[in-house]
Scaffold this active site. Sequence first.
Site, PDB file in Angstrom:
ATOM      1  N   GLU A   5      15.982 -87.393  66.018  1.00  0.00           N
ATOM      2  CA  GLU A   5      15.206 -87.945  64.906  1.00  0.00           C
ATOM      3  C   GLU A   5      14.968 -89.443  65.027  1.00  0.00           C
ATOM      4  O   GLU A   5      14.420 -90.064  64.120  1.00  0.00           O
ATOM      5  CB  GLU A   5      15.923 -87.647  63.589  1.00  0.00           C
ATOM      6  N   ARG A  59      22.601 -78.071  55.273  1.00  0.00           N
ATOM      7  CA  ARG A  59      23.005 -79.454  54.996  1.00  0.00           C
ATOM      8  C   ARG A  59      24.351 -79.491  54.262  1.00  0.00           C
ATOM      9  O   ARG A  59      24.498 -78.899  53.213  1.00  0.00           O
ATOM     10  CB  ARG A  59      21.957 -80.149  54.129  1.00  0.00           C
ATOM     11  N   CYS A  68      13.759 -78.714  62.497  1.00  0.00           N
ATOM     12  CA  CYS A  68      14.222 -78.358  61.159  1.00  0.00           C
ATOM     13  C   CYS A  68      13.692 -79.318  60.106  1.00  0.00           C
ATOM     14  O   CYS A  68      14.138 -79.298  58.963  1.00  0.00           O
ATOM     15  CB  CYS A  68      15.756 -78.325  61.106  1.00  0.00           C
ATOM     16  N   HIS A  70      29.874 -56.319  30.036  1.00  0.00           N
ATOM     17  CA  HIS A  70      28.930 -55.259  29.684  1.00  0.00           C
ATOM     18  C   HIS A  70      27.545 -55.813  29.379  1.00  0.00           C
ATOM     19  O   HIS A  70      26.520 -55.231  29.743  1.00  0.00           O
ATOM     20  CB  HIS A  70      29.446 -54.480  28.468  1.00  0.00           C
ATOM     21  N   ASN A  83      11.065 -85.710  59.791  1.00  0.00           N
ATOM     22  CA  ASN A  83      10.918 -86.749  58.755  1.00  0.00           C
ATOM     23  C   ASN A  83      11.355 -88.111  59.273  1.00  0.00           C
ATOM     24  O   ASN A  83      10.606 -89.099  59.203  1.00  0.00           O
ATOM     25  CB  ASN A  83      11.735 -86.383  57.510  1.00  0.00           C
TER      26      ASN A  83
END
Length: 803
Positions: free
Chosen positions: A687, A518, A759, A428, A710
């Site tokens: 990458e 991820r 991404c 509640h 990255n």
Amino acid sequence: MNATPNHDVTATGNAQVIDFAQLRMHQVEQVGGKNASLGEMISQLAGKGVRVPGGFATTADAYRQFLAHEGLAGRIDAALEGLDVDNVKALATVGKQIREWIVATPFPKALEDEIAEHYARLGDNVTVAVRSSATAEDLPDASFAGQQETFLNIQGFENILHAIKEVFASLYNDRAISYRVHKGFDHKLVALSAGVQRMVRSDKGAAGVMFSIDTETGFDQVVFVTASYGLGETVVQGAVNPDEFYVHKPTLQAGRPAIVRKHLGGKAIKMEFNTEAVAGKSVRTVEVDPAERRAFSVTDAEVEELAQYALTIEQHYGRPMDIEWGRDGVDGKLYILQARPETVKSQEQAADKLTKFRMQERSTVLTEGRAIGQKIGAGKVRIIRDVTEMDRVQPGDILVSDMTDPDWEPVMKRAAAIVTNRGGRTCHAAIIARELGIPAVVGCGDATQVLREGDEVTVSCAEGDSGYVYQGLLKFERVDVSLAQMPKSPVKLMMNVGNPELAFEFCQLPNEGVGLARLEFIINRMIGVHPKALLAYPNLEPGLKAKVEERIAGYRSAVDFYVDKIAEGIATLAAAFWPRKVIVRLSDFKSNEYANLLGGPQYEPHEENPMLGFRGASRYIDPSFRDCFELECRAAKKVRDVMGLTNVELMIPFVRTLAEAEKVIDLLAENGLKRGENGLRVIMMCEIPSNAVLADRFLDYFDGFSIGSNDMTQLTLGIDRDSGGPVSASFDERNEAVKAMLSMAIKACRARGKYVGICGQGPSDHPDLAQWLVEQEIETISLNPDTVIETWLLLAGEKAVIK
């Protein structure tokens, strides 16, 4: 109970007591929302499998005739005249006097006779619950949650009469009087119906509350179920931290396993029948056996059966619903005890803007629990032990208590935030906190011990399922983002989502799906144990074994815990964004990150430069890690092939060579994840410079690329992105050499007609890079959620409207 034919309202006209089976939803003015709803379900949904215990209700007319006795109504009106409900002491004095008057006033004999007749129909001395149903309660625009009393395990006619009188008196609880004033309800226009319902023996089983909508985000494609042992009052009151489950509606309707996430609650106590009742105390609270606490209080099959009930009820009423349920420990069956409209999230207007709260700084976390409300509040700690201390709460304080009783509603609205030791998301206190727009962190366990009176703290409920109490007054911001008439974007914009707990919130942003989910976040946050340690269980050293056992409580085995938790994380994301694509990158922990997991140090090598070490595809195919990777495959296969969430696509990180590409694709196929089967696409993270140089040949093994900007930047420019120092200033994804690599990868995918997206962090940080990627004809750009709107509007040639 004798079967009673269905009658319309005219047949029950001026009756003072009516069987539930004769009631329908349009009789709210006669018997209140709760009792009308019970009648509606018994008469309309029993044929659809919804099981509701029978009983009867006293009418509003009976209540008014009772108040006409001995000038009772006049005395009540006079007592309430001019009462300042914000004066807590005056409110308490007046409320107590009115309740005493009501209990002391006799019932008219005609009403007693009707109650006796209906009670006899239920059977010989049947045990019942006596509940309140106000004629203004459980309406679509207001929740009177917990304001009137419920009496459980009541047996015998005289005891029922007394319980009904106590229910009538509870219409003048302090919280109820205050709530009506603040909501603008005239006391004279609110009447009370008492519902007398056959008891479900959940004291020997389990009970809880469920919503046909996510209570925090309003996401309407899940059913949220809470459960604990014993009578459901402990869940409703917030006395226990219950088990929690999310069930995905489309998956359930498809007849597949549909629980996408579950959380094991503490369930420290339970309420049961008191066989030695003294002074009307027909129930008692006892401790739950430790072994039972470590198990879920309901089975997955029972959760899905409950969710199906919720779907049926929601479809019948045509709106999101708040439902109480119980499992009878004698017959083993599930029953619906109450159903009422959900009154917070379903009342929010269709969003033409998104309001977000964000922490701008963080400090020491003093305590944490379940987050209520997605907001942030800051102020001074005010520890309240009981109702007599309520008036100490000043505007802007952080109200801290063991359990925030709904009696405290008159002062709850003063608080900047609420923090409790006990309670779950459906108690509640949580419901009222949501309605008042106050952030609350419930179920902390130790809040009243670790927080000190007068300390300045910041309470954040804007970081997922967990709410945090930070030391000090920290900076945070409120951001209002306009979503009205979003223009067409020249490229598909997806999102990078690591935390499944935020999925139901993020999916409501404009998006084309998830470009990067991820697995590391799921493993680190939801599991926290090295997979090798789970594979080795129970043959672990005692200290580690004990810690692992604490984590895996509620699951069949240590390995099942690992597989099921990964599956839950993936399934939550897939359900939130269904049917849009969710690209899940399999684990990309480096050795030092794996070593941070429980048991990790004994299984991980020491590497001088983990960034360039044992990670990605080379780890998957190595004999020392292959069994761990196979567990990830089991989880992915469960989500796609068993649960049917085929919007999940898989992504393989850090593939250094063509030989690694071939081996990892073969390994996936050996584990039931073959490209093309059941629509499975396998994407490669692009990458490493070798990925771009040999892009066409890597594409022989994959269905496309997702560029990781990255790592591509650090490996192209020879800069360790984890290091600081002067050289770090040269780390820039917009460098011409990096762009050359990205361009090669995009062109190769376009030439082969395969998927290509990005991404990495770059487009989130640099809108000009996002614009360049559009010019290169990239298919999708996946962004951090907090940059989606701004980047979307920028690429569409418009300015973001952000306050």
